[in-house]
Design an enzyme around this catalytic site. Structure first.
Site, short mmCIF file in Angstrom:
data_model
loop_
_atom_site.label_atom_id
_atom_site.label_comp_id
_atom_site.label_asym_id
_atom_site.label_seq_id
_atom_site.Cartn_x
_atom_site.Cartn_y
_atom_site.Cartn_z
N TYR A 81 0.90 -1.22 0.01
CA TYR A 81 -0.07 -0.03 -0.07
C TYR A 81 0.84 1.36 -0.06
O TYR A 81 1.75 1.24 0.80
CB TYR A 81 -0.95 -0.01 1.22
N ASP A 103 9.40 3.19 -0.19
CA ASP A 103 8.48 3.81 0.62
C ASP A 103 8.46 3.29 1.88
O ASP A 103 8.10 2.28 2.40
CB ASP A 103 7.16 3.11 0.00
N LYS A 139 4.39 8.86 8.87
CA LYS A 139 4.34 8.06 10.25
C LYS A 139 5.13 8.52 11.44
O LYS A 139 4.97 9.67 12.11
CB LYS A 139 4.02 6.69 10.14
#
Ligand SMILES: *Cc1c(COP(=O)(O)O)cnc(C)c1O
Length: 425
Positions: free
Chosen positions: A142, A237, A265
């Site tokens: 994702y 990523d 995050k």
């Protein structure tokens, strides 16, 4: 009636599904979402004043535990100086310098407000830099919710069983090739055929949105070798893995220098802050230096930067990641042993402060393997643990997160709860 249930019913009157991000709705496990009243350290309290040991930590950011006093104080100090300026600040340079210091592959870095923005911008940049359209992503990974990346994505979509999203024109994903994670042969074949037309490969260098899946060394090496050979941009990523699996991120563990890296995050310490950065020649294609456009009203927001900067400083304490990894391993191994003793086929794995629980015999290595696990049993286990006051990710396809505030006593309390839960599932 429970306050959580009341809030859920009320929320649904004003917010689609009562939540602002789909996995929060408990759609995959069923039942009523817990509405958080407050959080501190390894715990949060819900609307019914029940306390939970939290293993999602805001899906990764809360690596120091919730409401760390130094982070809160940095945020308070920044806030009284003004919330947003639309003009540059010194703190933005400081956090950029900090990121560069920790990640040798990053020569220039730009701040944005979400992981989605970071990956979307990195893809545009890779296309602008190479002048090519095609991109490669891997099944089950994702990378946020931008159009061209919503192809067989993991996370919420995987949970709801959709291969892709409505509202995305087929034309927008026409250039997105989806390959199998850890399949070196398929990767080599693809590059042999069309390598010279690939703008970039985007990878979750340790996948955390289809449960936790580690790449093989051969896969990681092949990716670096092939992208280099064909002039494609390799994007790590690290929105989830960045400063979560180690101070040097996944690229440090792999000994790989990607061309571009995306962060989110942990880098924002719980505030809306993310980043993308990498090779100076590529990053120089971004406006105002180059012709690839990217901008943001709240990019580098001073309050978010304060949270990120104080977090990045606190995780550099010597021994931080040894401690975090040991706690996470203690949890994963303890849960696995508890399952074994109860005769439940479940295994576990961990890296840094991330862990995976798999209701199958062997740790999976791909999307296909992870989706073959026993979801029904996971759901029963999830609810049994919730009753015990342990909050796991409400989906069989999400990784779990441990913070430095999860003491051995808290982990042992979790394992004891799991022993009671396994007896019931
Ligand atoms: C969470 C995540 C994103 C998206 O970040 P948001 O801040 O939710 O937009 C992108 N990539 C990975 C690997 C993620 O885990």
């Amino acid at each position: 009636m429970s306050c959580n249930l009341e809030l859920f019913e009320r929320g649904k009157q004003s917010i689609p599904g009562g939540v602002n991000s789909p996995v929060r709705a408990f759609g995959s496990v069923g039942g009523t979402p817990r509405f958080v009243k407050k959080a501190l350290g390894a715990h949060f309290w819900d609307a019914d004043d029940k306390r939970y040991i939290d293993y999602i930590g805001s899906w990764g950011p809360a690596i120091l535990g919730h409401a760390h006093p130094e982070v809160i104080s940095a945020v308070q100090q920044a806030a009284v100086g003004g919330l947003s300026f639309g003009a540059p600040t010194e703190a933005e340079i400081e956090i950029a310098e900090e990121i560069r210091k920790l990640l040798p592959s990053v020569e220039l870095v730009r701040l944005v407000s979400s992981g989605t923005e970071a990956t979307m911008s990195a893809i545009r940049l890779a296309r602008g830099y190479t002048g090519r359209d095609a991109i490669i992503k891997f099944e089950g990974c994702y990378h946020g919710h931008s159009d061209s990346l919503l192809v067989k994505a993991g996370s919420g979509l995987l949970t709801f069983g959709n291969p892709s999203s409505g509202g995305v024109p087929a034309d927008f994903t026409r250039h997105t090739l989806v390959l199998e994670y850890n399949n070196v042969e398929q990767l080599e074949r693809t590059f042999a055929e069309i390598g010279d037309s690939i703008a970039c490969v985007i990878l979750e260098p340790i996948a955390g949105n289809m449960n936790l899946i580690k790449p093989s060394e051969a896969f990681v090496k092949a990716l670096r070798g092939l992208t280099e050979k064909h002039g494609s941009v390799l994007i790590y990523d690290e929105v989830m893995t960045g400063f979560r699996v180690g101070l040097g991120c996944a690229q440090g563990l792999h000994g790989i220098q990607p061309d571009l890296t995306t962060l989110g995050k942990v880098v924002g310490g719980g505030m809306p802050l993310a980043a993308f950065g990498g090779r100076a020649d590529i990053m120089s294609c971004i406006a105002p230096l180059g012709n690839v456009y990217q901008a943001g009203t709240l990019s580098g927001n001073p309050v978010a930067v304060a949270a990120g900067l104080s977090t990045l400083r606190l995780i550099q304490r010597p021994g931080f990641y040894d401690e975090l990894s040991a706690s996470t391993r203690r949890l994963a191994m303890g849960l696995e042993a508890a399952a074994r003793d109860a005769g439940v086929p479940m295994c576990a794995d961990s890296v840094g402060g991330m862990f995976g629980l798999y209701f199958c015999e062997q740790v999976p290595a791909s999307y296909a393997e992870v989706t073959a696990s026993d979801r029904e049993r996971f759901n029963r286990f999830f609810h049994a643990m919730l009753e015990e006051g342990v909050y796991l990710a409400p989906s069989a396809y999400e990784a779990g997160f441990v913070s430095i505030a999860h003491t051995d006593a808290i982990i042992d309390e979790t394992i004891a709860a799991a022993r009671r839960a396994f007896a019931r599932v």
